[in-house]
Every structure is written in C-alpha cells, then in structure tokens.
Design a protein around this motif. Structure first.
Motif, PDB file in Angstrom:
ATOM      1  N   PRO A 106      86.080 -41.511  48.506  1.00 52.07           N
ATOM      2  CA  PRO A 106      85.707 -41.696  49.946  1.00 52.07           C
ATOM      3  C   PRO A 106      84.795 -40.484  50.125  1.00 52.07           C
ATOM      4  CG  PRO A 106      88.003 -41.126  49.751  1.00 52.07           C
ATOM      5  CD  PRO A 106      87.539 -41.238  48.326  1.00 52.07           C
ATOM      6  N   ALA A 107      83.763 -40.607  50.538  1.00 51.32           N
ATOM      7  CA  ALA A 107      82.853 -39.461  51.084  1.00 51.32           C
ATOM      8  C   ALA A 107      82.803 -38.884  52.120  1.00 51.32           C
ATOM      9  CB  ALA A 107      81.305 -40.111  50.709  1.00 51.32           C
ATOM     10  N   ASN A 108      83.025 -37.749  52.509  1.00 53.55           N
ATOM     11  CA  ASN A 108      83.246 -36.925  53.677  1.00 53.55           C
ATOM     12  C   ASN A 108      81.984 -36.249  53.741  1.00 53.55           C
ATOM     13  OD1 ASN A 108      83.890 -35.856  56.375  1.00 53.55           O
ATOM     14  ND2 ASN A 108      85.706 -34.979  55.598  1.00 53.55           N
ATOM     15  N   THR A 109      80.841 -36.701  54.364  1.00 57.55           N
ATOM     16  CA  THR A 109      79.763 -36.053  54.247  1.00 57.55           C
ATOM     17  C   THR A 109      78.965 -35.521  55.476  1.00 57.55           C
ATOM     18  OG1 THR A 109      78.199 -37.971  54.698  1.00 57.55           O
ATOM     19  CG2 THR A 109      78.738 -37.661  52.520  1.00 57.55           C
ATOM     20  N   GLY A 110      78.474 -34.377  55.375  1.00 53.21           N
ATOM     21  CA  GLY A 110      77.846 -33.715  56.842  1.00 53.21           C
ATOM     22  C   GLY A 110      78.806 -33.151  57.604  1.00 53.21           C
ATOM     23  N   ILE A 111      80.018 -32.657  57.046  1.00 54.42           N
ATOM     24  CA  ILE A 111      80.935 -31.710  57.851  1.00 54.42           C
ATOM     25  C   ILE A 111      80.548 -30.335  58.268  1.00 54.42           C
ATOM     26  CG2 ILE A 111      82.775 -33.325  57.435  1.00 54.42           C
ATOM     27  CD1 ILE A 111      83.875 -31.165  55.573  1.00 54.42           C
ATOM     28  N   TYR A 112      79.384 -29.910  57.204  1.00 58.93           N
ATOM     29  CA  TYR A 112      79.216 -28.533  57.265  1.00 58.93           C
ATOM     30  C   TYR A 112      77.730 -28.414  57.749  1.00 58.93           C
ATOM     31  CZ  TYR A 112      83.222 -28.104  54.558  1.00 58.93           C
ATOM     32  OH  TYR A 112      84.589 -28.272  54.052  1.00 58.93           O
ATOM     33  N   GLN A 113      77.355 -29.332  58.351  1.00 59.41           N
ATOM     34  CA  GLN A 113      75.714 -29.269  58.716  1.00 59.41           C
ATOM     35  C   GLN A 113      75.899 -29.288  60.371  1.00 59.41           C
ATOM     36  OE1 GLN A 113      73.449 -29.031  56.767  1.00 59.41           O
ATOM     37  NE2 GLN A 113      74.733 -29.498  55.060  1.00 59.41           N
ATOM     38  N   ASN A 114      76.580 -28.041  60.717  1.00 62.54           N
ATOM     39  CA  ASN A 114      76.736 -27.705  62.243  1.00 62.54           C
ATOM     40  C   ASN A 114      76.453 -26.259  62.502  1.00 62.54           C
ATOM     41  OD1 ASN A 114      79.038 -26.211  61.667  1.00 62.54           O
ATOM     42  ND2 ASN A 114      80.445 -27.933  61.779  1.00 62.54           N
TER      43      ASN A 114
ATOM     44  N   LYS B  30      77.859 -17.754  44.846  1.00 65.41           N
ATOM     45  CA  LYS B  30      76.490 -17.825  45.029  1.00 65.41           C
ATOM     46  C   LYS B  30      76.583 -18.582  46.724  1.00 65.41           C
ATOM     47  CE  LYS B  30      75.087 -17.041  40.907  1.00 65.41           C
ATOM     48  NZ  LYS B  30      74.165 -16.005  40.703  1.00 65.41           N
ATOM     49  N   TYR B  31      77.359 -18.654  47.188  1.00 66.64           N
ATOM     50  CA  TYR B  31      77.416 -19.118  48.729  1.00 66.64           C
ATOM     51  C   TYR B  31      76.305 -18.680  49.314  1.00 66.64           C
ATOM     52  CZ  TYR B  31      78.361 -20.407  53.549  1.00 66.64           C
ATOM     53  OH  TYR B  31      78.382 -20.863  54.795  1.00 66.64           O
ATOM     54  N   HIS B  32      76.006 -17.238  49.258  1.00 64.65           N
ATOM     55  CA  HIS B  32      74.834 -16.552  50.163  1.00 64.65           C
ATOM     56  C   HIS B  32      73.502 -17.127  49.619  1.00 64.65           C
ATOM     57  CE1 HIS B  32      74.819 -14.563  46.183  1.00 64.65           C
ATOM     58  NE2 HIS B  32      73.619 -14.344  46.342  1.00 64.65           N
ATOM     59  N   SER B  33      73.177 -17.995  48.549  1.00 60.59           N
ATOM     60  CA  SER B  33      72.154 -18.591  48.114  1.00 60.59           C
ATOM     61  C   SER B  33      71.981 -19.860  48.588  1.00 60.59           C
ATOM     62  CB  SER B  33      71.800 -18.529  46.622  1.00 60.59           C
ATOM     63  OG  SER B  33      73.042 -19.536  46.008  1.00 60.59           O
ATOM     64  N   PHE B  34      72.901 -20.530  48.984  1.00 61.64           N
ATOM     65  CA  PHE B  34      72.820 -21.824  49.597  1.00 61.64           C
ATOM     66  C   PHE B  34      71.996 -22.097  50.988  1.00 61.64           C
ATOM     67  CE2 PHE B  34      74.543 -24.871  52.979  1.00 61.64           C
ATOM     68  CZ  PHE B  34      74.105 -25.932  52.774  1.00 61.64           C
ATOM     69  N   SER B  35      71.048 -22.848  51.132  1.00 67.50           N
ATOM     70  CA  SER B  35      70.140 -23.084  52.155  1.00 67.50           C
ATOM     71  C   SER B  35      70.188 -24.391  52.746  1.00 67.50           C
ATOM     72  CB  SER B  35      68.759 -22.742  51.654  1.00 67.50           C
ATOM     73  OG  SER B  35      67.821 -22.970  52.880  1.00 67.50           O
ATOM     74  N   PRO B  36      70.769 -24.547  53.938  1.00 63.38           N
ATOM     75  CA  PRO B  36      70.820 -25.762  54.532  1.00 63.38           C
ATOM     76  C   PRO B  36      69.374 -26.612  54.802  1.00 63.38           C
ATOM     77  CG  PRO B  36      72.108 -24.347  55.914  1.00 63.38           C
ATOM     78  CD  PRO B  36      71.174 -23.548  54.940  1.00 63.38           C
ATOM     79  N   GLU B  37      68.450 -25.637  54.902  1.00 60.96           N
ATOM     80  CA  GLU B  37      67.164 -26.239  54.957  1.00 60.96           C
ATOM     81  C   GLU B  37      66.551 -26.919  53.795  1.00 60.96           C
ATOM     82  OE1 GLU B  37      67.523 -22.582  55.637  1.00 60.96           O
ATOM     83  OE2 GLU B  37      68.052 -23.228  57.724  1.00 60.96           O
ATOM     84  N   LYS B  38      67.103 -26.572  52.633  1.00 60.15           N
ATOM     85  CA  LYS B  38      66.500 -27.123  51.078  1.00 60.15           C
ATOM     86  C   LYS B  38      67.279 -28.161  50.956  1.00 60.15           C
ATOM     87  CE  LYS B  38      65.444 -22.730  48.908  1.00 60.15           C
ATOM     88  NZ  LYS B  38      65.326 -21.851  48.063  1.00 60.15           N
ATOM     89  N   SER B  39      68.423 -28.123  51.116  1.00 60.49           N
ATOM     90  CA  SER B  39      69.385 -29.734  50.920  1.00 60.49           C
ATOM     91  C   SER B  39      70.775 -29.492  51.580  1.00 60.49           C
ATOM     92  CB  SER B  39      69.861 -29.683  49.419  1.00 60.49           C
ATOM     93  OG  SER B  39      70.540 -28.815  48.815  1.00 60.49           O
ATOM     94  N   ASN B  40      71.337 -30.380  51.690  1.00 61.42           N
ATOM     95  CA  ASN B  40      72.674 -30.568  52.413  1.00 61.42           C
ATOM     96  C   ASN B  40      73.792 -29.919  51.400  1.00 61.42           C
ATOM     97  OD1 ASN B  40      74.102 -32.472  50.877  1.00 61.42           O
ATOM     98  ND2 ASN B  40      73.368 -34.128  52.237  1.00 61.42           N
TER      99      ASN B  40
END
Length: 181
Positions: free
Chosen positions: A5-13, A67-77
C-alpha cells in the motif's frame, strides 16, 4: 502478487517545509514507520537475499538521516528521493559483488508472498508459466521497473521521476509484454 500500500504525500505539508532541514527524531520515526516495509520489499525483490536486504535497508535510512538536508521538495516528492537512495544502494550492492548471482523468478514470489503450500505452488506455477517466461526475457532495467511498481508500490509518475526518459521506452516494452501474456 500483493502490492504494497502506498501512503504518498504525507510529507508535502507546511510543517515538512518549515523544519529548516533538520530531521527530528519524531519525523524520522514517522518516515521509518511509513516507508520501511516498502523499501525493504523493494530491496528484497531486487537482490533476493533477506539478510543483505536488511543491511541495505538500514543503510538507506542512515543516508536519509545524513542527507536529509539535501532533500528539496521543489525538485521531487519525498518518496521519489527515498526510492532513488534505495535504488542507488541496490546498485552499489551489485557493484560490490564479485559476480552476480542468477536467481529463480519463483523465489521472488516467495519473498513477497507468504509461504504457500506445495499444492498452491504447483497450481501457481502452472498458471503463471507464461508470465515467468516473459519476465525472464526482460532486461535488468525492466525488472527494476517491475520491482518499483509491484514490490515498492510506487506510482508510474514516481517511477518516471526516478528513471527519467528511459522510463518511456520501458513502458512500451512492458505494454508489449502484457500483450503477449
């Protein structure tokens, strides 16, 4: 085959974006709880070794922390970023092996599904012979797409983000495979 099951988008807030790139213990626990099973199944599907899959999965979540600091929500989810790390970790695993072991496609089903009875194995093998023959003809990259779709439960758009233009080519190949089965 069971799809995770996919639980997607939970961190896009807003909370996700306003945390100044600091991964709290609570946020990591939530990420781990949400994605561990899917990442593990994806890795297991790709390498067919439960013990190595556990190690690689641990490594993936270590990379998430470091590497969490390198995550960019603008680039991808977040899921695309996480599964890119998992895919790269599997690639590194294969590179580290002196030789690449071939594995039975039947063993993949044993990893993803619970252990069937001998009767169920015979019936399943008879019913899926054409499928296994077709899967054996796929390239490694095409098998990777199937692993992302059915073991990890990624959406087509997320797989496309991970693989770029190459994905469009594989969709045509998978459609042809589907038509032959």
């Amino acid at each position: 085959m069971e799809v995770a099951p996919a639980n997607t988008g939970i961190y896009q807030n807003e909370q996700w974006e306003t945390q100044n790139k600091v991964l709290s213990t609570e946020m990591f626990a939530q990420i781990f709880d949400t994605y561990y099973k899917r990442v593990y199944k994806y890795i297991c599907y790709r390498i067919n070794n439960h013990y190595a899959a556990e190690d690689i999965c641990s490594h993936v979540f270590e990379v998430v922390i470091s590497k969490y600091h390198s995550f960019s929500p603008e680039k991808s989810n977040f899921e695309v970023w996480l599964f890119a790390i998992a895919r790269n970790s599997v690639t590194d695993y294969f590179r580290s092996q002196k030789h690449r072991a071939d594995f039975s496609l039947n063993s993949i089903l044993n990893i993803v599904l619970s252990k069937p009875t001998p009767e169920e194995i015979v019936i399943r093998d008879d019913n899926n012979k054409a499928l296994f023959t077709a899967l054996a003809k796929l390239s490694d990259k095409e098998r990777n797409i199937i692993a992302m779709k059915y073991a990890a439960g990624l959406k087509n758009s997320e797989i496309a983000d991970l693989l770029g233009k190459w994905f469009q080519y594989c969709c045509c190949s998978l459609q042809k495979l589907k038509e032959t089965v």
